[in-house]
Scaffold this motif. Sequence first.
Motif, PDB file in Angstrom:
ATOM      1  N   ASP A 180      -1.939  -6.561  -7.790  1.00  0.00           N
ATOM      2  CA  ASP A 180      -1.469  -6.382  -6.422  1.00  0.00           C
ATOM      3  C   ASP A 180      -1.230  -7.742  -5.770  1.00  0.00           C
ATOM      4  OD1 ASP A 180      -1.100  -4.986  -3.830  1.00  0.00           O
ATOM      5  OD2 ASP A 180      -2.930  -6.080  -3.332  1.00  0.00           O
ATOM      6  N   ASP A 181      -0.177  -7.839  -4.979  1.00  0.00           N
ATOM      7  CA  ASP A 181       0.172  -9.079  -4.287  1.00  0.00           C
ATOM      8  C   ASP A 181      -0.015  -8.896  -2.782  1.00  0.00           C
ATOM      9  OD1 ASP A 181       1.083 -11.556  -3.590  1.00  0.00           O
ATOM     10  OD2 ASP A 181       3.180 -11.185  -4.089  1.00  0.00           O
ATOM     11  N   LYS A 182      -1.271  -8.654  -2.397  1.00  0.00           N
ATOM     12  CA  LYS A 182      -1.647  -8.528  -0.985  1.00  0.00           C
ATOM     13  C   LYS A 182      -0.835  -7.463  -0.256  1.00  0.00           C
ATOM     14  CE  LYS A 182      -3.264 -13.303  -0.631  1.00  0.00           C
ATOM     15  NZ  LYS A 182      -3.121 -14.609   0.074  1.00  0.00           N
ATOM     16  N   THR A 183      -0.698  -6.300  -0.913  1.00  0.00           N
ATOM     17  CA  THR A 183      -0.065  -5.162  -0.257  1.00  0.00           C
ATOM     18  C   THR A 183      -0.845  -4.804   1.001  1.00  0.00           C
ATOM     19  OG1 THR A 183       0.797  -4.295  -2.326  1.00  0.00           O
ATOM     20  CG2 THR A 183       0.551  -2.728  -0.523  1.00  0.00           C
ATOM     21  N   ARG A 184      -0.131  -4.511   2.079  1.00  0.00           N
ATOM     22  CA  ARG A 184      -0.804  -4.277   3.351  1.00  0.00           C
ATOM     23  C   ARG A 184      -0.030  -3.278   4.206  1.00  0.00           C
ATOM     24  NH1 ARG A 184      -0.083 -10.392   5.091  1.00  0.00           N
ATOM     25  NH2 ARG A 184      -0.609 -10.488   2.886  1.00  0.00           N
ATOM     26  N   LEU A 185      -0.731  -2.647   5.128  1.00  0.00           N
ATOM     27  CA  LEU A 185      -0.131  -1.769   6.116  1.00  0.00           C
ATOM     28  C   LEU A 185      -0.900  -1.952   7.412  1.00  0.00           C
ATOM     29  CD1 LEU A 185       1.880   0.543   6.789  1.00  0.00           C
ATOM     30  CD2 LEU A 185       0.057   2.140   6.170  1.00  0.00           C
ATOM     31  N   GLY A 186      -0.184  -2.208   8.510  1.00  0.00           N
ATOM     32  CA  GLY A 186      -0.886  -2.503   9.747  1.00  0.00           C
ATOM     33  C   GLY A 186      -0.190  -1.986  10.986  1.00  0.00           C
ATOM     34  N   ARG A 227      -5.667  -3.362   3.473  1.00  0.00           N
ATOM     35  CA  ARG A 227      -5.237  -3.984   2.220  1.00  0.00           C
ATOM     36  C   ARG A 227      -5.595  -3.044   1.077  1.00  0.00           C
ATOM     37  NH1 ARG A 227      -4.555  -9.787   2.586  1.00  0.00           N
ATOM     38  NH2 ARG A 227      -3.658 -10.128   4.647  1.00  0.00           N
ATOM     39  N   PHE A 228      -4.950  -3.261  -0.088  1.00  0.00           N
ATOM     40  CA  PHE A 228      -5.056  -2.286  -1.175  1.00  0.00           C
ATOM     41  C   PHE A 228      -5.421  -2.927  -2.506  1.00  0.00           C
ATOM     42  CE2 PHE A 228      -2.343  -0.659   2.113  1.00  0.00           C
ATOM     43  CZ  PHE A 228      -2.681   0.679   2.216  1.00  0.00           C
ATOM     44  N   SER A 229      -6.190  -4.012  -2.496  1.00  0.00           N
ATOM     45  CA  SER A 229      -6.592  -4.638  -3.763  1.00  0.00           C
ATOM     46  C   SER A 229      -8.054  -5.031  -3.710  1.00  0.00           C
ATOM     47  CB  SER A 229      -5.735  -5.869  -4.051  1.00  0.00           C
ATOM     48  OG  SER A 229      -5.895  -6.841  -3.048  1.00  0.00           O
ATOM     49  N   ASP A 230      -8.670  -5.107  -4.900  1.00  0.00           N
ATOM     50  CA  ASP A 230     -10.061  -5.527  -4.983  1.00  0.00           C
ATOM     51  C   ASP A 230     -10.117  -7.032  -5.243  1.00  0.00           C
ATOM     52  OD1 ASP A 230      -9.420  -5.893  -7.666  1.00  0.00           O
ATOM     53  OD2 ASP A 230     -10.422  -4.067  -8.333  1.00  0.00           O
ATOM     54  N   ARG A 240      -6.660  -6.090  -8.368  1.00  0.00           N
ATOM     55  CA  ARG A 240      -6.237  -4.801  -8.907  1.00  0.00           C
ATOM     56  C   ARG A 240      -6.025  -3.828  -7.748  1.00  0.00           C
ATOM     57  NH1 ARG A 240      -8.592  -4.970 -14.143  1.00  0.00           N
ATOM     58  NH2 ARG A 240      -7.983  -6.988 -14.991  1.00  0.00           N
ATOM     59  N   PHE A 241      -5.065  -2.917  -7.893  1.00  0.00           N
ATOM     60  CA  PHE A 241      -4.826  -1.925  -6.855  1.00  0.00           C
ATOM     61  C   PHE A 241      -6.069  -1.067  -6.667  1.00  0.00           C
ATOM     62  CE2 PHE A 241      -0.571  -3.002  -8.302  1.00  0.00           C
ATOM     63  CZ  PHE A 241       0.116  -3.137  -7.103  1.00  0.00           C
ATOM     64  N   SER A 242      -6.413  -0.804  -5.414  1.00  0.00           N
ATOM     65  CA  SER A 242      -7.633  -0.041  -5.125  1.00  0.00           C
ATOM     66  C   SER A 242      -7.413   0.815  -3.887  1.00  0.00           C
ATOM     67  CB  SER A 242      -8.804  -1.002  -4.896  1.00  0.00           C
ATOM     68  OG  SER A 242      -8.619  -1.743  -3.693  1.00  0.00           O
ATOM     69  N   ASP A 243      -8.477   1.512  -3.484  1.00  0.00           N
ATOM     70  CA  ASP A 243      -8.415   2.307  -2.260  1.00  0.00           C
ATOM     71  C   ASP A 243      -8.249   1.385  -1.049  1.00  0.00           C
ATOM     72  OD1 ASP A 243      -8.790   4.629  -3.721  1.00  0.00           O
ATOM     73  OD2 ASP A 243     -10.982   4.547  -3.525  1.00  0.00           O
ATOM     74  N   PRO A 244      -7.667   1.904   0.049  1.00  0.00           N
ATOM     75  CA  PRO A 244      -7.471   1.068   1.241  1.00  0.00           C
ATOM     76  C   PRO A 244      -8.788   0.519   1.762  1.00  0.00           C
ATOM     77  CG  PRO A 244      -6.254   3.130   1.431  1.00  0.00           C
ATOM     78  CD  PRO A 244      -7.134   3.264   0.228  1.00  0.00           C
ATOM     79  N   MET A 245      -8.749  -0.725   2.187  1.00  0.00           N
ATOM     80  CA  MET A 245      -9.906  -1.379   2.797  1.00  0.00           C
ATOM     81  C   MET A 245      -9.456  -2.081   4.072  1.00  0.00           C
ATOM     82  SD  MET A 245     -11.775  -3.033  -0.554  1.00  0.00           S
ATOM     83  CE  MET A 245     -10.227  -3.743  -1.153  1.00  0.00           C
ATOM     84  N   THR A 246     -10.311  -2.053   5.076  1.00  0.00           N
ATOM     85  CA  THR A 246      -9.980  -2.689   6.348  1.00  0.00           C
ATOM     86  C   THR A 246     -10.067  -4.196   6.209  1.00  0.00           C
ATOM     87  OG1 THR A 246     -10.865  -0.793   7.555  1.00  0.00           O
ATOM     88  CG2 THR A 246     -10.506  -2.818   8.797  1.00  0.00           C
ATOM     89  N   HIS A 247      -8.936  -4.854   6.382  1.00  0.00           N
ATOM     90  CA  HIS A 247      -8.891  -6.314   6.330  1.00  0.00           C
ATOM     91  C   HIS A 247      -9.001  -6.914   7.723  1.00  0.00           C
ATOM     92  CE1 HIS A 247      -7.009 -10.352   5.806  1.00  0.00           C
ATOM     93  NE2 HIS A 247      -7.664 -10.300   4.662  1.00  0.00           N
ATOM     94  N   ASP A 248      -8.311  -6.312   8.685  1.00  0.00           N
ATOM     95  CA  ASP A 248      -8.370  -6.758  10.077  1.00  0.00           C
ATOM     96  C   ASP A 248      -8.632  -5.571  10.979  1.00  0.00           C
ATOM     97  OD1 ASP A 248      -7.732  -9.435   9.472  1.00  0.00           O
ATOM     98  OD2 ASP A 248      -5.593  -9.034   9.558  1.00  0.00           O
TER      99      ASP A 248
END
Length: 357
Positions: free
Chosen positions: A56-62, A82-85, A89-97
Amino acid sequence: MKKTILSQVLLATFALTSASAMAATVYSDKGTQVDLYGRFGAYFDKTKDTNTDLKDDKTRLGFKVTHELGQDLTALGGVELRFSDVNKRFSDPMTHDAYAGFKYNPVGTFTFGRQATTADDLALSKYAYQHEDVTLAPTQGDRTVKFRSTSFGQEGWGYISAGVDHTFKGSTNKDANIRQASTGAGLFYTNNFGDVGFKLNSGYVYSQNDGTMANTNYAFITDPTNIKQIEKAWLVGTELTYGDFATAFDYSQNLISHKDLEAKQKQDLVRYDALQFAVKYNASKETTLFAAYQYKSAKDRVSGTSQDKSYQYTLGADYKLHKNVVTYAQIDTTKYKSFEGDKKTEVGGAVGLRVLF
Protein backbone atom coordinates in the motif's frame (compact mmCIF):
# COMPACT_ATOMS: atom_id res chain seq x y z
CA MET A 1 -31.29 17.74 7.42
CA LYS A 2 -29.27 14.68 8.55
CA LYS A 3 -30.76 12.58 5.74
CA THR A 4 -29.93 15.31 3.21
CA ILE A 5 -26.30 15.49 4.34
CA LEU A 6 -25.92 11.70 4.32
CA SER A 7 -27.44 11.35 0.86
CA GLN A 8 -25.14 14.03 -0.56
CA VAL A 9 -22.10 12.36 0.97
CA LEU A 10 -23.08 8.96 -0.44
CA LEU A 11 -23.77 10.37 -3.90
CA ALA A 12 -20.45 12.23 -3.96
CA THR A 13 -18.58 9.14 -2.77
CA PHE A 14 -20.17 7.05 -5.54
CA ALA A 15 -19.34 9.69 -8.14
CA LEU A 16 -15.73 9.83 -7.02
CA THR A 17 -15.39 6.07 -7.03
CA SER A 18 -16.93 5.54 -10.46
CA ALA A 19 -15.57 8.61 -12.25
CA SER A 20 -12.22 10.29 -12.46
CA ALA A 21 -10.63 11.35 -9.19
CA MET A 22 -11.48 14.95 -8.35
CA ALA A 23 -11.78 17.00 -5.18
CA ALA A 24 -15.36 17.34 -4.00
CA THR A 25 -17.41 19.50 -1.69
CA VAL A 26 -20.13 17.13 -0.56
CA TYR A 27 -22.09 19.65 1.51
CA SER A 28 -22.20 23.45 1.63
CA ASP A 29 -24.86 25.49 3.36
CA LYS A 30 -24.99 28.61 5.54
CA GLY A 31 -21.26 28.81 6.09
CA THR A 32 -20.74 25.09 6.72
CA GLN A 33 -18.72 23.08 4.19
CA VAL A 34 -17.78 19.40 4.11
CA ASP A 35 -15.00 18.29 1.73
CA LEU A 36 -14.18 14.71 0.81
CA TYR A 37 -10.65 13.85 -0.32
CA GLY A 38 -8.48 10.80 -0.66
CA ARG A 39 -5.90 8.78 -2.48
CA PHE A 40 -5.49 5.23 -3.65
CA GLY A 41 -1.89 4.15 -3.91
CA ALA A 42 -0.22 0.81 -4.53
CA TYR A 43 3.18 -0.32 -5.74
CA PHE A 44 5.16 -3.44 -6.53
CA ASP A 45 8.27 -3.70 -4.38
CA LYS A 46 11.28 -5.91 -5.14
CA THR A 47 14.77 -6.26 -3.70
CA LYS A 48 17.64 -8.58 -4.54
CA ASP A 49 16.92 -10.72 -1.47
CA THR A 50 13.10 -10.74 -1.54
CA ASN A 51 10.28 -11.76 -3.85
CA THR A 52 8.06 -9.18 -5.51
CA ASP A 53 5.39 -7.88 -3.15
CA LEU A 54 2.35 -5.63 -3.57
CA LYS A 55 2.23 -2.87 -0.95
CA ASP A 56 0.00 0.00 0.00
CA ASP A 57 1.19 3.52 -0.83
CA LYS A 58 -0.50 5.49 1.96
CA THR A 59 -4.03 4.98 0.67
CA ARG A 60 -6.31 7.36 2.53
CA LEU A 61 -9.86 8.68 2.77
CA GLY A 62 -10.72 11.83 4.67
CA PHE A 63 -13.28 14.50 5.47
CA LYS A 64 -12.64 18.13 6.33
CA VAL A 65 -15.34 20.30 7.85
CA THR A 66 -15.31 24.09 8.20
CA HIS A 67 -17.89 26.46 9.61
CA GLU A 68 -17.60 30.23 9.15
CA LEU A 69 -18.21 31.99 12.47
CA GLY A 70 -17.72 35.51 11.13
CA GLN A 71 -15.07 38.15 11.84
CA ASP A 72 -12.39 36.05 10.04
CA LEU A 73 -12.94 33.18 12.49
CA THR A 74 -13.58 29.61 11.31
CA ALA A 75 -14.24 26.41 13.26
CA LEU A 76 -12.75 23.33 11.62
CA GLY A 77 -12.24 19.61 12.01
CA GLY A 78 -11.03 16.61 10.12
CA VAL A 79 -10.87 12.82 10.08
CA GLU A 80 -8.56 10.75 7.88
CA LEU A 81 -8.43 6.97 7.56
CA ARG A 82 -5.43 4.98 6.35
CA PHE A 83 -5.44 1.41 5.06
CA SER A 84 -1.99 -0.10 5.69
CA ASP A 85 -0.16 -1.71 8.58
CA VAL A 86 3.42 -1.13 9.75
CA ASN A 87 4.69 -3.39 6.93
CA LYS A 88 2.82 -1.35 4.28
CA ARG A 89 0.40 -4.21 3.68
CA PHE A 90 -3.26 -3.43 2.99
CA SER A 91 -5.29 -3.69 6.18
CA ASP A 92 -8.53 -2.63 7.83
CA PRO A 93 -9.13 1.14 8.09
CA MET A 94 -7.32 2.88 10.93
CA THR A 95 -7.73 6.43 12.17
CA HIS A 96 -4.68 8.43 11.17
CA ASP A 97 -6.03 11.91 11.90
CA ALA A 98 -8.90 13.12 14.07
CA TYR A 99 -8.72 16.76 15.09
CA ALA A 100 -10.68 19.98 15.60
CA GLY A 101 -9.81 23.61 16.11
CA PHE A 102 -10.14 27.20 15.01
CA LYS A 103 -8.62 29.38 12.32
CA TYR A 104 -8.34 33.14 12.70
CA ASN A 105 -7.19 34.46 9.32
CA PRO A 106 -4.97 37.34 10.54
CA VAL A 107 -3.12 35.10 13.05
CA GLY A 108 -3.20 31.39 12.21
CA THR A 109 -4.71 27.98 12.93
CA PHE A 110 -5.02 26.22 16.30
CA THR A 111 -5.88 22.49 16.31
CA PHE A 112 -5.93 19.66 18.84
CA GLY A 113 -6.29 15.90 18.51
CA ARG A 114 -4.58 13.13 16.56
CA GLN A 115 -2.60 14.91 13.84
CA ALA A 116 0.73 15.63 12.20
CA THR A 117 3.24 17.67 14.19
CA THR A 118 5.13 20.75 13.02
CA ALA A 119 8.15 18.54 12.25
CA ASP A 120 6.18 16.78 9.51
CA ASP A 121 6.36 19.93 7.34
CA LEU A 122 10.10 20.55 7.69
CA ALA A 123 11.75 18.21 5.14
CA LEU A 124 11.88 19.54 1.57
CA SER A 125 13.82 16.84 -0.32
CA LYS A 126 11.04 14.24 -0.51
CA TYR A 127 11.05 13.93 -4.30
CA ALA A 128 11.20 10.12 -4.48
CA TYR A 129 8.00 8.17 -3.98
CA GLN A 130 9.27 5.29 -1.82
CA HIS A 131 11.90 6.76 0.44
CA GLU A 132 12.51 6.92 4.16
CA ASP A 133 12.19 10.41 5.60
CA VAL A 134 15.28 11.97 7.15
CA THR A 135 13.29 13.76 9.87
CA LEU A 136 14.65 12.32 13.14
CA ALA A 137 11.78 13.63 15.27
CA PRO A 138 8.14 12.63 15.88
CA THR A 139 6.01 13.67 12.91
CA GLN A 140 2.67 12.38 14.22
CA GLY A 141 1.02 12.66 17.63
CA ASP A 142 -1.99 10.91 19.15
CA ARG A 143 -2.71 13.74 21.61
CA THR A 144 -1.26 16.83 20.01
CA VAL A 145 -2.00 20.52 20.38
CA LYS A 146 -0.66 22.58 17.46
CA PHE A 147 -0.55 26.16 16.25
CA ARG A 148 0.55 27.25 12.77
CA SER A 149 0.73 30.95 12.07
CA THR A 150 -0.39 32.76 8.96
CA SER A 151 2.46 33.72 6.62
CA PHE A 152 3.67 37.26 7.14
CA GLY A 153 5.82 39.34 4.80
CA GLN A 154 5.77 41.14 1.51
CA GLU A 155 6.98 40.82 -2.06
CA GLY A 156 10.75 41.13 -2.24
CA TRP A 157 11.36 40.43 1.44
CA GLY A 158 9.72 37.03 1.42
CA TYR A 159 7.19 35.39 3.68
CA ILE A 160 7.68 33.65 7.00
CA SER A 161 5.44 31.52 9.20
CA ALA A 162 5.95 29.65 12.46
CA GLY A 163 4.58 26.53 14.06
CA VAL A 164 4.60 25.12 17.59
CA ASP A 165 3.10 21.94 19.05
CA HIS A 166 2.97 19.84 22.19
CA THR A 167 2.21 16.11 22.32
CA PHE A 168 1.05 14.38 25.49
CA LYS A 169 2.35 10.83 25.95
CA GLY A 170 2.26 7.98 28.42
CA SER A 171 0.30 7.78 31.65
CA THR A 172 -1.79 10.61 33.11
CA ASN A 173 -1.08 9.35 36.64
CA LYS A 174 0.05 12.32 38.76
CA ASP A 175 2.32 10.00 40.77
CA ALA A 176 4.25 8.82 37.69
CA ASN A 177 7.97 9.53 37.93
CA ILE A 178 8.22 10.65 34.30
CA ARG A 179 5.86 12.94 32.42
CA GLN A 180 6.24 11.77 28.85
CA ALA A 181 5.78 14.49 26.25
CA SER A 182 7.36 16.20 23.26
CA THR A 183 7.40 19.85 22.25
CA GLY A 184 8.35 21.15 18.83
CA ALA A 185 8.76 24.44 17.01
CA GLY A 186 9.51 25.36 13.41
CA LEU A 187 10.13 28.34 11.13
CA PHE A 188 9.21 28.39 7.42
CA TYR A 189 10.56 30.99 4.99
CA THR A 190 9.87 31.35 1.28
CA ASN A 191 10.87 33.95 -1.31
CA ASN A 192 11.38 34.48 -5.03
CA PHE A 193 14.49 36.10 -6.45
CA GLY A 194 13.47 36.77 -10.01
CA ASP A 195 12.88 33.36 -11.59
CA VAL A 196 14.50 31.52 -8.66
CA GLY A 197 12.29 30.20 -5.87
CA PHE A 198 13.79 29.72 -2.42
CA LYS A 199 12.58 27.93 0.71
CA LEU A 200 14.25 27.52 4.10
CA ASN A 201 12.76 25.48 6.93
CA SER A 202 14.17 24.81 10.39
CA GLY A 203 12.82 23.15 13.51
CA TYR A 204 13.62 21.74 16.94
CA VAL A 205 11.86 19.04 18.98
CA TYR A 206 12.46 18.18 22.65
CA SER A 207 11.06 14.85 23.88
CA GLN A 208 11.17 13.02 27.18
CA ASN A 209 10.13 9.40 27.51
CA ASP A 210 10.26 6.50 29.91
CA GLY A 211 13.76 5.06 29.43
CA THR A 212 13.35 1.82 31.38
CA MET A 213 13.13 -0.33 28.24
CA ALA A 214 16.47 0.82 26.83
CA ASN A 215 19.99 -0.33 27.67
CA THR A 216 20.70 0.89 31.22
CA ASN A 217 24.10 -0.70 31.84
CA TYR A 218 25.75 2.43 33.22
CA ALA A 219 27.50 2.74 36.58
CA PHE A 220 25.76 5.93 37.68
CA ILE A 221 22.26 4.43 37.48
CA THR A 222 20.84 3.56 40.90
CA ASP A 223 17.31 2.54 39.90
CA PRO A 224 16.65 1.24 36.35
CA THR A 225 12.91 1.94 36.78
CA ASN A 226 13.52 5.63 37.44
CA ILE A 227 15.14 6.74 34.18
CA LYS A 228 14.08 9.48 31.82
CA GLN A 229 15.11 9.30 28.18
CA ILE A 230 15.69 12.72 26.63
CA GLU A 231 15.74 13.33 22.88
CA LYS A 232 16.82 16.61 21.29
CA ALA A 233 16.21 16.64 17.55
CA TRP A 234 16.50 19.35 14.94
CA LEU A 235 16.26 19.68 11.18
CA VAL A 236 17.12 22.28 8.57
CA GLY A 237 15.97 22.05 4.96
CA THR A 238 16.33 24.25 1.91
CA GLU A 239 15.02 24.14 -1.65
CA LEU A 240 15.80 26.05 -4.85
CA THR A 241 13.58 26.02 -7.93
CA TYR A 242 14.23 27.46 -11.38
CA GLY A 243 11.84 26.80 -14.21
CA ASP A 244 11.46 23.04 -14.55
CA PHE A 245 14.39 22.28 -12.24
CA ALA A 246 14.39 21.89 -8.45
CA THR A 247 16.96 20.81 -5.87
CA ALA A 248 16.66 20.38 -2.10
CA PHE A 249 18.80 19.46 0.89
CA ASP A 250 17.76 18.29 4.38
CA TYR A 251 19.89 17.61 7.44
CA SER A 252 18.60 16.23 10.73
CA GLN A 253 20.19 15.20 14.02
CA ASN A 254 18.87 13.55 17.17
CA LEU A 255 20.82 13.41 20.47
CA ILE A 256 19.59 10.81 22.96
CA SER A 257 20.54 10.70 26.64
CA HIS A 258 19.36 9.06 29.86
CA LYS A 259 18.89 10.79 33.19
CA ASP A 260 18.68 9.00 36.53
CA LEU A 261 16.02 10.96 38.42
CA GLU A 262 17.25 9.75 41.81
CA ALA A 263 20.99 10.24 41.32
CA LYS A 264 20.30 13.36 39.20
CA GLN A 265 22.98 12.34 36.70
CA LYS A 266 22.77 12.28 32.93
CA GLN A 267 24.53 10.04 30.43
CA ASP A 268 24.76 10.79 26.71
CA LEU A 269 23.86 7.68 24.72
CA VAL A 270 23.51 7.92 20.94
CA ARG A 271 23.75 10.55 18.23
CA TYR A 272 21.81 9.96 15.02
CA ASP A 273 22.52 11.93 11.85
CA ALA A 274 20.64 11.92 8.54
CA LEU A 275 20.96 13.99 5.40
CA GLN A 276 19.44 13.91 1.96
CA PHE A 277 20.21 15.72 -1.28
CA ALA A 278 17.68 15.46 -4.10
CA VAL A 279 17.04 16.91 -7.56
CA LYS A 280 14.12 16.73 -9.95
CA TYR A 281 13.46 17.92 -13.48
CA ASN A 282 10.14 18.29 -15.29
CA ALA A 283 11.17 16.81 -18.62
CA SER A 284 7.71 17.43 -20.05
CA LYS A 285 4.25 18.39 -18.92
CA GLU A 286 3.61 14.76 -17.99
CA THR A 287 7.05 13.45 -16.97
CA THR A 288 9.31 14.23 -14.01
CA LEU A 289 12.76 12.76 -13.45
CA PHE A 290 14.21 12.62 -9.93
CA ALA A 291 17.33 11.47 -8.09
CA ALA A 292 18.36 11.42 -4.43
CA TYR A 293 21.26 10.60 -2.15
CA GLN A 294 20.63 9.76 1.49
CA TYR A 295 23.08 9.16 4.33
CA LYS A 296 22.30 7.96 7.86
CA SER A 297 24.58 7.16 10.77
CA ALA A 298 24.58 6.39 14.48
CA LYS A 299 27.36 7.16 16.95
CA ASP A 300 27.77 5.79 20.48
CA ARG A 301 28.21 8.89 22.65
CA VAL A 302 29.53 6.81 25.56
CA SER A 303 32.52 5.30 23.75
CA GLY A 304 32.65 7.83 20.91
CA THR A 305 32.70 5.05 18.30
CA SER A 306 30.62 4.98 15.14
CA GLN A 307 27.80 2.48 14.90
CA ASP A 308 25.78 1.60 11.79
CA LYS A 309 25.88 3.66 8.59
CA SER A 310 23.85 3.56 5.39
CA TYR A 311 24.21 5.19 1.97
CA GLN A 312 21.28 5.18 -0.43
CA TYR A 313 21.16 6.24 -4.09
CA THR A 314 17.82 6.63 -5.89
CA LEU A 315 16.86 7.22 -9.52
CA GLY A 316 13.31 7.41 -10.81
CA ALA A 317 10.66 8.96 -13.01
CA ASP A 318 6.93 9.49 -13.00
CA TYR A 319 4.32 9.96 -15.73
CA LYS A 320 1.02 11.77 -15.24
CA LEU A 321 -1.84 10.07 -17.06
CA HIS A 322 -4.12 12.79 -15.68
CA LYS A 323 -3.62 15.66 -13.25
CA ASN A 324 -4.85 13.31 -10.50
CA VAL A 325 -3.38 10.02 -11.79
CA VAL A 326 0.35 9.36 -11.75
CA THR A 327 2.49 6.28 -12.36
CA TYR A 328 6.08 6.03 -11.20
CA ALA A 329 9.13 3.80 -11.15
CA GLN A 330 12.32 4.06 -9.11
CA ILE A 331 15.41 2.02 -8.35
CA ASP A 332 17.43 2.18 -5.11
CA THR A 333 20.90 1.01 -4.19
CA THR A 334 21.62 0.98 -0.45
CA LYS A 335 24.96 0.22 1.15
CA TYR A 336 25.07 -0.73 4.83
CA LYS A 337 28.07 -0.77 7.15
CA SER A 338 27.79 -2.06 10.71
CA PHE A 339 29.97 -1.04 13.64
CA GLU A 340 31.65 -4.46 13.45
CA GLY A 341 32.77 -3.62 9.92
CA ASP A 342 30.28 -5.88 8.12
CA LYS A 343 29.14 -4.54 4.75
CA LYS A 344 26.04 -5.24 2.71
CA THR A 345 24.60 -3.85 -0.53
CA GLU A 346 20.90 -4.06 -1.30
CA VAL A 347 19.38 -3.24 -4.70
CA GLY A 348 15.64 -2.75 -5.01
CA GLY A 349 12.96 -1.00 -6.96
CA ALA A 350 9.33 0.05 -6.96
CA VAL A 351 6.67 0.55 -9.63
CA GLY A 352 3.47 2.20 -8.50
CA LEU A 353 0.26 4.09 -9.17
CA ARG A 354 -1.45 6.91 -7.30
CA VAL A 355 -5.03 8.07 -7.93
CA LEU A 356 -5.88 11.29 -6.11
CA PHE A 357 -9.13 13.06 -5.36
